[in-house]
Structures are given as C-alpha cells and as structure tokens.
Design an enzyme around this catalytic site. Structure first.
Site, PDB file in Angstrom:
ATOM      1  N   ASP A  79      14.773  -0.457   1.128  1.00 32.71           N
ATOM      2  CA  ASP A  79      15.442  -0.677   2.405  1.00 32.71           C
ATOM      3  C   ASP A  79      16.522  -1.743   2.182  1.00 32.71           C
ATOM      4  O   ASP A  79      17.581  -1.446   1.644  1.00 32.71           O
ATOM      5  CB  ASP A  79      14.358  -1.101   3.399  1.00 32.71           C
ATOM      6  CG  ASP A  79      14.828  -1.201   4.822  1.00 32.71           C
ATOM      7  OD1 ASP A  79      15.662  -0.395   5.234  1.00 32.71           O
ATOM      8  OD2 ASP A  79      14.353  -2.109   5.537  1.00 32.71           O
TER       9      ASP A  79
ATOM     10  N   LYS B  89      17.139   4.019   1.730  1.00 31.04           N
ATOM     11  CA  LYS B  89      18.031   3.892   2.889  1.00 31.04           C
ATOM     12  C   LYS B  89      19.229   3.056   2.459  1.00 31.04           C
ATOM     13  O   LYS B  89      19.260   1.840   2.675  1.00 31.04           O
ATOM     14  CB  LYS B  89      17.326   3.120   4.014  1.00 31.04           C
ATOM     15  CG  LYS B  89      16.284   3.865   4.803  1.00 31.04           C
ATOM     16  CD  LYS B  89      15.891   2.981   5.983  1.00 31.04           C
ATOM     17  CE  LYS B  89      14.540   3.287   6.527  1.00 31.04           C
ATOM     18  NZ  LYS B  89      14.082   2.273   7.497  1.00 31.04           N
TER      19      LYS B  89
ATOM     20  N   GLU C 272       7.811   2.786  -5.778  1.00 32.44           N
ATOM     21  CA  GLU C 272       7.923   2.278  -4.405  1.00 32.44           C
ATOM     22  C   GLU C 272       7.971   3.423  -3.410  1.00 32.44           C
ATOM     23  O   GLU C 272       8.390   4.528  -3.750  1.00 32.44           O
ATOM     24  CB  GLU C 272       9.220   1.458  -4.271  1.00 32.44           C
ATOM     25  CG  GLU C 272       9.004  -0.044  -4.316  1.00 32.44           C
ATOM     26  CD  GLU C 272       8.391  -0.617  -3.041  1.00 32.44           C
ATOM     27  OE1 GLU C 272       7.857   0.135  -2.202  1.00 32.44           O
ATOM     28  OE2 GLU C 272       8.454  -1.851  -2.892  1.00 32.44           O
ATOM     29  N   ASP C 273       7.564   3.126  -2.193  1.00 35.83           N
ATOM     30  CA  ASP C 273       7.691   4.114  -1.127  1.00 35.83           C
ATOM     31  C   ASP C 273       9.140   4.206  -0.655  1.00 35.83           C
ATOM     32  O   ASP C 273       9.693   5.282  -0.487  1.00 35.83           O
ATOM     33  CB  ASP C 273       6.753   3.776   0.041  1.00 35.83           C
ATOM     34  CG  ASP C 273       6.832   2.312   0.485  1.00 35.83           C
ATOM     35  OD1 ASP C 273       7.601   1.517  -0.114  1.00 35.83           O
ATOM     36  OD2 ASP C 273       6.125   1.955   1.443  1.00 35.83           O
TER      37      ASP C 273
ATOM     38  N   LYS D  66       0.835  -1.186   0.000  1.00 35.48           N
ATOM     39  CA  LYS D  66       0.000   0.000   0.000  1.00 35.48           C
ATOM     40  C   LYS D  66       0.879   1.248   0.000  1.00 35.48           C
ATOM     41  O   LYS D  66       0.450   2.339  -0.354  1.00 35.48           O
ATOM     42  CB  LYS D  66      -0.868   0.032   1.272  1.00 35.48           C
ATOM     43  CG  LYS D  66      -1.756  -1.177   1.437  1.00 35.48           C
ATOM     44  CD  LYS D  66      -2.380  -1.178   2.839  1.00 35.48           C
ATOM     45  CE  LYS D  66      -3.099  -2.492   3.057  1.00 35.48           C
ATOM     46  NZ  LYS D  66      -3.391  -2.698   4.495  1.00 35.48           N
TER      47      LYS D  66
HETATM   48  P1  IMP Z   1      13.024  -4.225   1.667  1.00 33.72           P
HETATM   49  O1  IMP Z   1      12.671  -5.489   1.017  1.00 33.72           O
HETATM   50  O2  IMP Z   1      13.820  -4.429   2.924  1.00 33.72           O
HETATM   51  O3  IMP Z   1      13.682  -3.205   0.770  1.00 33.72           O
HETATM   52  O4  IMP Z   1      11.677  -3.657   2.265  1.00 33.72           O
HETATM   53  C1  IMP Z   1      10.971  -2.693   1.682  1.00 33.72           C
HETATM   54  C2  IMP Z   1       9.647  -2.560   2.383  1.00 33.72           C
HETATM   55  O5  IMP Z   1       9.791  -2.565   3.821  1.00 33.72           O
HETATM   56  C3  IMP Z   1       9.061  -1.218   2.049  1.00 33.72           C
HETATM   57  O6  IMP Z   1       8.318  -1.254   0.858  1.00 33.72           O
HETATM   58  C4  IMP Z   1       8.259  -0.900   3.267  1.00 33.72           C
HETATM   59  O7  IMP Z   1       6.974  -1.461   3.153  1.00 33.72           O
HETATM   60  C5  IMP Z   1       9.006  -1.554   4.402  1.00 33.72           C
HETATM   61  N1  IMP Z   1       9.889  -0.586   5.082  1.00 33.72           N
HETATM   62  C6  IMP Z   1      11.230  -0.518   5.048  1.00 33.72           C
HETATM   63  N2  IMP Z   1      11.698   0.505   5.774  1.00 33.72           N
HETATM   64  C7  IMP Z   1      10.612   1.120   6.295  1.00 33.72           C
HETATM   65  C8  IMP Z   1      10.435   2.284   7.140  1.00 33.72           C
HETATM   66  O8  IMP Z   1      11.366   2.979   7.565  1.00 33.72           O
HETATM   67  N3  IMP Z   1       9.145   2.592   7.450  1.00 33.72           N
HETATM   68  C9  IMP Z   1       8.071   1.885   7.012  1.00 33.72           C
HETATM   69  N4  IMP Z   1       8.195   0.808   6.214  1.00 33.72           N
HETATM   70  C10 IMP Z   1       9.447   0.435   5.859  1.00 33.72           C
HETATM   71 MG    MG Z   2       6.509  -0.996   0.094  1.00 36.67          MG
END
Ligand code: IMP
Ligand code: MG
Length: 174
Positions: A101, A129, A97-98, A41
């Site tokens: 990470d 990040k 994407e938001d 979302k």
């Molecule tokens: P990744 O697979 O670790 O890159 O995770 C990405 C997903 O983790 C994002 O699309 C977010 O839904 C969630 N996420 C990662 N960091 C944050 C944060 O600081 N706040 C809220 N959601 C986060």
């Molecule tokens: Mg996300």
C-alpha cells in the site's frame, strides 16, 4: 454501519494468478531452494497457495509486524510482534505479502531482513496499490495492481474479519 463486499477478483482469477507466479518462481530459481518469509497474518493464505505451486525445494518461515495507526491507514512505525525462527544467511529469500500500500511497512522490513545476509532477497505480493505509494519499494512478483480501494479476502481483513474469503472484495458502506 452496515457493510457489503463487492467482488473485485474472483476465486478463479486469484487461483490462476497464483499458479502463474508459482511457475515463474519455479523457473527463476531452477536448481535452487527458496525460503519463503510470510508476513502474518495477511500473507498466510497467499503463501500457502503459492508454496503448493512452486516446484523447486521450499522452506517457510513466518514473522508478524504491526504498524501503529488506525484500521485502514498505516503510520510507518513498525513493531516486530514475532520474529523469524530461522536465520536468513545465504538463503534465497522471498518475502510474501498480501498487499503493498504505502510501502512503509515493507521498506522498513526489507531493510531489516537484508541486514541478516540472505544470498538474495525478492518481494512477492498478491496485490499492489501503486497510487498509494509513499515510499518506493521494488516489487519483484505482483499478482494484481488494484485501484485505491479498501479490499478484504485471501488473508486481508477489515477489523480482523473477512480474511477467509476465497476471493478479493471491496468493502462498501451504506
Ligand atoms: P503499507 O505499509 O501502507 O504498505 O501497509 C501495508 C499493510 O496495510 C498491509 O500488509 C495490510 O495489512 C494493510 N492494508 C493496506 N491496504 C489494505 C487493504 O486494502 N485492505 C486490508 N489491509 C490493507
Ligand atoms: Mg500485511
């Protein structure tokens, strides 16, 4: 546990950045159509605001994935909750994407979408990040690079709350 939200990026800063990205995308795809794929979302607020600022023809689609794991950590195992409605074949896809990470969710997702034969595929994220990266993903459009803190707002949640904040804030616990 009581929590407070400290403003990291104001509404004005976020809006200005989205305008900039919208102009860049409009320039990069001049004379073409783009197909925005929103990862629900979290990406929804960003995608709507961005789409309004793109001046080339735009189509939209949505998908929802979940990464198994605790609230603040992703495990890298990704499950499709809702797939796209339309094929990607021969489209100029931009995945919205938001936040990137660890990169685990996205690297899986991008690989899967690439198999569907888009004409081109780029990744656009509001936040990045970089310190947290475990799997390398190429980001084509980045709003802001932020430090390793848990953020909310503009689609990002903590336990499903705060997505509606019009700015980006850091969750702080007492
Ligand atoms: P990744 O697979 O670790 O890159 O995770 C990405 C997903 O983790 C994002 O699309 C977010 O839904 C969630 N996420 C990662 N960091 C944050 C944060 O600081 N706040 C809220 N959601 C986060
Ligand atoms: Mg996300």
């Amino acid at each position: 546990m009581a929590e407070r939200i400290r403003v990291l990026l104001t509404e004005e800063e976020v809006d200005a950045k989205i305008q900039e990205i919208g102009e860049q995308i409009s320039k990069d795809y001049a004379g073409q159509q783009v197909h925005l794929v929103c990862v629900l979302k979290g990406g929804s607020f960003f995608m709507c605001e961005l789409a309004k600022r793109i001046t080339v023809p735009v189509s939209l689609d949505f998908m929802s994935v979940s990464s198994y794991g605790s609230e603040t950590k992703s495990s890298g195992v990704v499950k499709i909750i809702k797939d796209l409605d339309e094929p990607l074949k021969d489209k100029n896809v931009i995945v919205i994407e938001d936040i990137v990470d660890s990169g685990r969710t996205l690297s899986y997702l991008l690989e899967m979408l690439r198999d569907r034969g888009p004409k081109s595929m780029k990744l656009c994220t509001l936040l990045d990040k970089p310190e947290r990266r475990v799997i390398d993903v190429k980001v084509d459009y980045t709003g802001f690079r932020i430090p390793d803190e848990f953020v909310v707002g503009y689609g990002l949640d903590y336990d499903q709350r705060y997505r509606n904040l019009p700015y980006i804030g850091v969750v702080e616990f007492d």
